[in-house]
Scaffold this motif. Structure first.
Motif, PDB file in Angstrom:
ATOM      1  N   GLU A  75       0.811  -1.255   0.048  1.00  0.00           N
ATOM      2  CA  GLU A  75       0.003  -0.115  -0.015  1.00  0.00           C
ATOM      3  C   GLU A  75       0.826   1.338   0.081  1.00  0.00           C
ATOM      4  N   LYS A  76       1.901   1.233   0.736  1.00  0.00           N
ATOM      5  CA  LYS A  76       2.774   2.420   0.911  1.00  0.00           C
ATOM      6  C   LYS A  76       3.950   2.296   0.320  1.00  0.00           C
ATOM      7  N   ASN A  77       4.213   1.346  -0.635  1.00  0.00           N
ATOM      8  CA  ASN A  77       5.698   1.300  -1.586  1.00  0.00           C
ATOM      9  C   ASN A  77       6.872   1.353  -0.124  1.00  0.00           C
ATOM     10  N   GLN A  78       6.654   0.714   0.795  1.00  0.00           N
ATOM     11  CA  GLN A  78       7.396   0.723   2.156  1.00  0.00           C
ATOM     12  C   GLN A  78       7.979  -0.447   2.727  1.00  0.00           C
ATOM     13  N   ALA A  79       9.474  -0.304   2.491  1.00  0.00           N
ATOM     14  CA  ALA A  79      10.122  -1.559   3.002  1.00  0.00           C
ATOM     15  C   ALA A  79       9.720  -1.849   4.217  1.00  0.00           C
ATOM     16  N   GLN A  80       9.418  -2.981   4.596  1.00  0.00           N
ATOM     17  CA  GLN A  80       9.410  -3.405   6.317  1.00  0.00           C
ATOM     18  C   GLN A  80      10.401  -4.314   6.595  1.00  0.00           C
ATOM     19  N   SER A  81      11.210  -3.742   7.830  1.00  0.00           N
ATOM     20  CA  SER A  81      12.208  -4.479   8.229  1.00  0.00           C
ATOM     21  C   SER A  81      12.006  -4.841   9.975  1.00  0.00           C
ATOM     22  N   PHE A  82      12.627  -6.022  10.311  1.00  0.00           N
ATOM     23  CA  PHE A  82      12.261  -6.162  11.748  1.00  0.00           C
ATOM     24  C   PHE A  82      13.605  -6.980  12.027  1.00  0.00           C
ATOM     25  N   ILE A  83      13.573  -7.485  13.452  1.00  0.00           N
ATOM     26  CA  ILE A  83      14.769  -8.056  14.109  1.00  0.00           C
ATOM     27  C   ILE A  83      14.309  -9.339  14.533  1.00  0.00           C
ATOM     28  N   GLU A  84      15.412 -10.431  14.806  1.00  0.00           N
ATOM     29  CA  GLU A  84      14.769 -11.519  15.159  1.00  0.00           C
ATOM     30  C   GLU A  84      16.051 -12.294  16.022  1.00  0.00           C
ATOM     31  N   THR A  85      15.619 -13.128  16.689  1.00  0.00           N
ATOM     32  CA  THR A  85      16.767 -13.826  17.623  1.00  0.00           C
ATOM     33  C   THR A  85      17.406 -14.854  16.830  1.00  0.00           C
ATOM     34  N   PRO A  86      18.592 -15.159  16.950  1.00  0.00           N
ATOM     35  CA  PRO A  86      19.315 -16.322  16.384  1.00  0.00           C
ATOM     36  C   PRO A  86      18.516 -17.453  16.457  1.00  0.00           C
ATOM     37  N   TYR A  87      18.006 -17.733  17.632  1.00  0.00           N
ATOM     38  CA  TYR A  87      17.525 -19.321  17.799  1.00  0.00           C
ATOM     39  C   TYR A  87      15.924 -19.253  17.237  1.00  0.00           C
ATOM     40  N   ARG A  88      15.427 -18.087  16.791  1.00  0.00           N
ATOM     41  CA  ARG A  88      14.093 -18.307  16.160  1.00  0.00           C
ATOM     42  C   ARG A  88      14.083 -17.748  14.514  1.00  0.00           C
ATOM     43  N   ASN A  89      15.339 -17.768  14.036  1.00  0.00           N
ATOM     44  CA  ASN A  89      15.573 -17.439  12.551  1.00  0.00           C
ATOM     45  C   ASN A  89      14.760 -18.498  11.863  1.00  0.00           C
ATOM     46  N   ASN A  90      15.075 -19.664  11.934  1.00  0.00           N
ATOM     47  CA  ASN A  90      14.691 -20.750  11.241  1.00  0.00           C
ATOM     48  C   ASN A  90      13.015 -20.593  10.816  1.00  0.00           C
ATOM     49  N   LYS A  91      12.615 -20.632  12.247  1.00  0.00           N
ATOM     50  CA  LYS A  91      11.104 -20.608  12.147  1.00  0.00           C
ATOM     51  C   LYS A  91      10.489 -19.335  11.638  1.00  0.00           C
ATOM     52  N   MET A  92      11.150 -18.251  11.788  1.00  0.00           N
ATOM     53  CA  MET A  92      10.496 -17.096  11.126  1.00  0.00           C
ATOM     54  C   MET A  92      10.689 -17.261   9.515  1.00  0.00           C
ATOM     55  N   LEU A  93      11.715 -17.669   8.832  1.00  0.00           N
ATOM     56  CA  LEU A  93      11.909 -17.932   7.581  1.00  0.00           C
ATOM     57  C   LEU A  93      11.116 -18.715   7.296  1.00  0.00           C
ATOM     58  N   GLU A  94      10.691 -19.849   7.815  1.00  0.00           N
ATOM     59  CA  GLU A  94       9.797 -20.522   7.299  1.00  0.00           C
ATOM     60  C   GLU A  94       8.537 -19.959   7.301  1.00  0.00           C
ATOM     61  N   ASP A  95       8.011 -19.265   8.412  1.00  0.00           N
ATOM     62  CA  ASP A  95       6.760 -18.527   8.136  1.00  0.00           C
ATOM     63  C   ASP A  95       6.708 -17.439   7.100  1.00  0.00           C
ATOM     64  N   LEU A  96       8.019 -16.887   6.799  1.00  0.00           N
ATOM     65  CA  LEU A  96       7.802 -15.790   5.759  1.00  0.00           C
ATOM     66  C   LEU A  96       7.728 -16.445   4.291  1.00  0.00           C
ATOM     67  N   ILE A  97       8.425 -17.588   4.164  1.00  0.00           N
ATOM     68  CA  ILE A  97       8.287 -18.532   2.989  1.00  0.00           C
ATOM     69  C   ILE A  97       6.707 -18.811   2.827  1.00  0.00           C
ATOM     70  N   GLN A  98       6.249 -19.253   3.725  1.00  0.00           N
ATOM     71  CA  GLN A  98       4.936 -19.746   3.671  1.00  0.00           C
ATOM     72  C   GLN A  98       4.012 -18.608   3.516  1.00  0.00           C
ATOM     73  N   ILE A  99       3.825 -17.591   4.034  1.00  0.00           N
ATOM     74  CA  ILE A  99       3.014 -16.445   4.207  1.00  0.00           C
ATOM     75  C   ILE A  99       3.292 -15.423   3.022  1.00  0.00           C
ATOM     76  N   LEU A 100       4.316 -14.926   2.690  1.00  0.00           N
ATOM     77  CA  LEU A 100       4.437 -13.904   1.851  1.00  0.00           C
ATOM     78  C   LEU A 100       4.239 -14.345   0.485  1.00  0.00           C
ATOM     79  N   HIS A 101       3.783 -13.425  -0.442  1.00  0.00           N
ATOM     80  CA  HIS A 101       3.767 -13.379  -1.968  1.00  0.00           C
ATOM     81  C   HIS A 101       5.193 -13.405  -2.305  1.00  0.00           C
ATOM     82  N   PRO A 102       5.423 -13.876  -3.528  1.00  0.00           N
ATOM     83  CA  PRO A 102       6.794 -14.031  -4.012  1.00  0.00           C
ATOM     84  C   PRO A 102       7.128 -12.421  -4.197  1.00  0.00           C
TER      85      PRO A 102
END
Length: 102
Positions: A75-102
């Motif tokens: 909607e805003k042509n706005q890059a979104q960034s966030f931070i994650e802990t090393p021990y949760r990185n893999n779960k976050m990446l799995e969620d991102l791959i599953q949820i986000l559009h290419p």
């Protein structure tokens, strides 16, 4: 880009985007913060971006927030960034791959 933070409020972001598309590795040099370094190397919109801190730990809430951030990005042509802990990185990446559009 030859000064400041290339790719952040700088037209260098277009060059970085092309490099990613061509599978050319982009490595930011040491800078003021990991957040800006990530923006510099992302190829995303460095003119308009938001740092969102840590996303929720609860899986359902995190998935909802990821969807909301993607919607804001479009909607805003706005890059979104966030931070994650090393021990949760893999779960976050799995969620991102599953949820986000290419």
């Amino acid at each position: 880009s030859e000064a400041g933070c290339p790719g952040v409020a700088d037209p260098g972001a277009e060059v970085v985007k092309i490099a990613h598309r061509e599978r050319i590795q982009v490595v930011p040099m040491v800078g003021p913060s990991s957040i800006l370094l990530a923006m510099m190397a992302s190829g995303m919109n460095g003119q308009n971006f938001a740092f969102n801190g840590y996303l929720p730990i609860d899986k359902a809430a995190r998935k909802s927030e990821i969807r909301n951030l993607e919607k804001l990005s479009v909607e805003k042509n706005q890059a979104q960034s966030f931070i994650e802990t090393p021990y949760r990185n893999n779960k976050m990446l799995e969620d991102l791959i599953q949820i986000l559009h290419p």
